[in-house]
Design a protein around this motif. Sequence first.
Motif, PDB file in Angstrom:
ATOM      1  N   HIS A   1     -18.597 -26.225 -43.072  1.00 52.66           N
ATOM      2  CA  HIS A   1     -18.647 -24.855 -43.603  1.00 52.66           C
ATOM      3  C   HIS A   1     -20.073 -24.320 -43.505  1.00 52.66           C
ATOM      4  O   HIS A   1     -20.620 -23.745 -44.452  1.00 52.66           O
ATOM      5  CB  HIS A   1     -18.160 -24.841 -45.058  1.00 52.66           C
TER       6      HIS A   1
ATOM      7  N   ASP B   1     -21.459 -21.887 -42.241  1.00 54.99           N
ATOM      8  CA  ASP B   1     -21.762 -20.467 -42.399  1.00 54.99           C
ATOM      9  C   ASP B   1     -22.091 -20.093 -43.839  1.00 54.99           C
ATOM     10  O   ASP B   1     -22.828 -19.130 -44.084  1.00 54.99           O
ATOM     11  CB  ASP B   1     -20.592 -19.616 -41.895  1.00 54.99           C
ATOM     12  N   THR B   2     -21.564 -20.862 -44.798  1.00 59.96           N
ATOM     13  CA  THR B   2     -21.821 -20.531 -46.210  1.00 59.96           C
ATOM     14  C   THR B   2     -22.384 -21.688 -47.028  1.00 59.96           C
ATOM     15  O   THR B   2     -22.799 -21.475 -48.166  1.00 59.96           O
ATOM     16  CB  THR B   2     -20.526 -20.058 -46.904  1.00 59.96           C
TER      17      THR B   2
ATOM     18  N   SER C   1     -24.859 -25.289 -47.382  1.00 59.52           N
ATOM     19  CA  SER C   1     -25.920 -26.168 -46.894  1.00 59.52           C
ATOM     20  C   SER C   1     -26.070 -27.343 -47.853  1.00 59.52           C
ATOM     21  O   SER C   1     -25.605 -27.283 -48.999  1.00 59.52           O
ATOM     22  CB  SER C   1     -27.249 -25.411 -46.761  1.00 59.52           C
TER      23      SER C   1
END
Length: 497
Positions: free
Chosen positions: A212, A214-215, A217
């Motif tokens: 995931h 993109d959103t 870390s």
Amino acid sequence: MTLQFSLASASPEAVETACVVVGVYEGGVLTSAAARIDSAAEGAIKRQVESGDITGKGGSAAVLFAPAGVTARRVLVIGLGQQKAFDAARFQRVHADAARALGRLPVDSAVSYLSEIDVPGRDAAWRLRSAVLATDHASYRYTATFKPREKSTQPELASVAFAGGADLQAGLDQGVAIAEGVRFARELANLPPNICNPAYIAEQAQAFAAEHADTVSCRVLDHQEMEKLGFGSLLAVGRGSTNRPKLVALEYTGGAEGDKPYAFVGKGITFDSGGISLKPGAGMEEMKFDMGGAAGVLGGFVAAVKLGVKLNLVCVVPAAENMPDGDSYRPSDVLTSLSGLTIEVLNTDAEGRLILCDALTWTVQTYQPQAIVDAATLTGACVIALGKHATGLMSKHDDLAAELLAAGEATLDRAWRLPLWDDYQTQLESGFADVANIGGKSAGAITAGCFLSRFTEGQRWAHLDIAGTAWDEGRKGLATGRPVPLLAQWLLDRSEK
């Protein structure tokens, strides 16, 4: 096998499926879906009620095979208990009963009309979400460390559809997302400690972040980085193990840039021997579940990402193993925590609070969150106080406590508030340090919360003691996935404001 969920709009007597599921109350009262099937099948259900083969008692199940006039190959009739006593908890149990009954049948799909049953005070979206959660929970099987089975020639349940139109898709999607978080937490907690150690938890968090990207870390601090930063309390706990501690931090950006995040912190003791204050041997194998708080907050994070909540969230897991060794920390050691407060160790088996206090300090320093909720299998005292049904909730913030209690009631992942009065702080006084790590026999769950409160001064913070609710007792007891539903609902409520 992970169940797939969907919606079905066809009438119960005409839906094409291997099995259709309906309910009957005690006394032979049929639900509307059961009545439609009974009418189409020329009284097949009522005849079995009259003969005593269908009683309607809670937990009972009966199967009608290929009844005339009904398109489905089988009709599964679930007992609903007394109609006047039917409530949200019974609704949840009925869906679990149905899932277990379906699991015993040679069917790969089913359509359930139990989600249409009225529940006082609950709407259709709640019913659908709860139906998914209960069905998925009851269908879960732990297989990770068993010898692979030969593929069965019999069909296995792979998909369940619930009655409803497109207007209920959001409720279904929420149920699926929260169920995924619950499964993540259960699978992680059920793994043995020779697999699920601090490094493994870090790897799972990193893998989820990569999926995931993109959103989400992920940051992982190893023991050398933590030593440089001054994590004296957390590192002391892990000193006796060859599996070195890790601090895992997942970050999700679902809200506006610059908005302060909400924060989860979860106790990640991947095995707790008690250290030098060694636990009794009986039941020690259950101490692989001592990372249930970590599993719970990670599952809550997974659910939040899958739900796409419109807020920023961080999830911090201090992970360590508490083992006896020549380098283990000892009773009477004085530790210097990341906050600078010194801690006298009176018992090395009160280690969860020692890793949490450094993690809480780091979370505050790093993220300045708008609210922090920690979850931990922290005290046996909480199990004595509340048993296996309610999570212990402690907070000095009445509004935050009320929000969490409401989320627990909404999901039936319930909590009960315990006092966190300053009166109890005197039990933690030490003659050799700023604070002792235990407060004596009385009010053990509360004094543990009081200990943590010293590291969250000025913060909007709540503590969840899940020692009684994180797993089921016994040699075959599995992790429950709590408090994932509570945490997910709390975030949903914040996201919708």
